[in-house]
Write an enzyme that holds these catalytic residues in place. Sequence first.
Site, PDB file in Angstrom:
ATOM      1  N   ASP A  77      59.011   6.364  36.448  1.00 23.46           N
ATOM      2  CA  ASP A  77      59.275   4.976  36.814  1.00 23.46           C
ATOM      3  C   ASP A  77      60.698   4.546  36.507  1.00 23.46           C
ATOM      4  O   ASP A  77      61.374   5.089  35.627  1.00 23.46           O
ATOM      5  CB  ASP A  77      58.277   4.025  36.154  1.00 23.46           C
ATOM      6  CG  ASP A  77      58.229   4.162  34.640  1.00 23.46           C
ATOM      7  OD1 ASP A  77      58.384   5.276  34.130  1.00 23.46           O
ATOM      8  OD2 ASP A  77      58.038   3.132  33.959  1.00 23.46           O
ATOM      9  N   GLU A 138      56.358   4.718  31.942  1.00 23.93           N
ATOM     10  CA  GLU A 138      56.958   4.818  30.599  1.00 23.93           C
ATOM     11  C   GLU A 138      57.645   3.519  30.227  1.00 23.93           C
ATOM     12  O   GLU A 138      57.630   3.113  29.057  1.00 23.93           O
ATOM     13  CB  GLU A 138      57.953   5.980  30.582  1.00 23.93           C
ATOM     14  CG  GLU A 138      58.470   6.343  29.190  1.00 23.93           C
ATOM     15  CD  GLU A 138      59.778   5.655  28.817  1.00 23.93           C
ATOM     16  OE1 GLU A 138      60.254   5.861  27.688  1.00 23.93           O
ATOM     17  OE2 GLU A 138      60.322   4.901  29.655  1.00 23.93           O
TER      18      GLU A 138
END
Length: 372
Positions: A77, A138
């Site tokens: 991400d 994350e």
Amino acid sequence: MQKERMVENLIEMIKIYSPSKKEGEFAKYLVKELEKLGAKLYLDEGFKKYNGNSPTIIAKIKGNLEGEGVTLAAHLDVVEPCENITPILENGILRTDGTTTLGGDDKAGIASIIETIKVLKEENRSHKDIFIVLTPCEEQGMLGAKNISWNLIPKDMIPAKNMIVVDNAGRAGLIAHTAPSKYDVVIKFKGKKAHAGIEPEKGINAINLAALAISKMKMGRIDELTTSNIGVINSNFPTNVVADECIVKAEVRSHSEEKILEVIEEYKDCCDEAVNIMQGEYEICYECDYPTLKPKDNLKFAKEFSEIYEGLGVKSELKVIGGGSDSNIFAKNGYNSIIIGVGMYDVHTVNETLELEELYKTTKALINYISK
């Protein structure tokens, strides 16, 4: 190592929209790339627990040498705004047009991992088993790592315990090995409603109560290894009402869980003192967001990788850091992680840049470490 190829691959990945909880398209791209490299794959579906759309990708490149091998990790991400990114490459620096983040955090890490595997295969280098773990979400509390169902992973796909997380800001050669635990704290102050203009003396203002307690709390750096911070104070009432509720959200970080709990007890003492003065009530809740990251081998792994950097003429530095990452979550599951730099700067901002020369150095270090 083919630098031009790696950069082209990186730019291609950067252009794929993959904010937290929406990394699905990027995950599909990487599954295809890893399959081309002959990797065996296992996809963990922890995203279903937090309404994401991307699995954690666990890949295995079978080695021809005995031993446990090594795990390479990164996250999928990117922090918003990250849609329609326009990468600009000038004088070895990759940046954007200033309207979005770049996504070097952590697509630079993934590009490094992919190029490492390509080189090992193209040059037919001998190595132990290589595992790759690519997590979603994350940047939003390490939700991908937290929701891996370790008990469902096939035995032969369980990653090696020594893990290199390719996700550190700063230059090549920086090796983080220790990071703090973080606790989230929520304090709800309760007062008593009254009309603020007609009979305020009948009320107990929860905002005042919170302010009095907060004024006595230690914030910022508590000691060398401990920090404390308040990020939210919320009480939404009309100005003609004495507010009867105020919610405060804080965090405490430390390399000692005992110290964290000590600071939280001090929070409670401050709240007790405020209630004794003003009356009212409070409730405090706290939980561990992530545990500490500490070496499990007296820095043996970190020092081994440091020697690889030094052998390439790259100055290495072992570091204790103040932030958390997937490494903290993996540590709870027995993993011995180091976090290495790839040349990214001003991450999480539209001024983010990536120094490609630093990315090349770290990639070369990975190749040399795995095939040493």
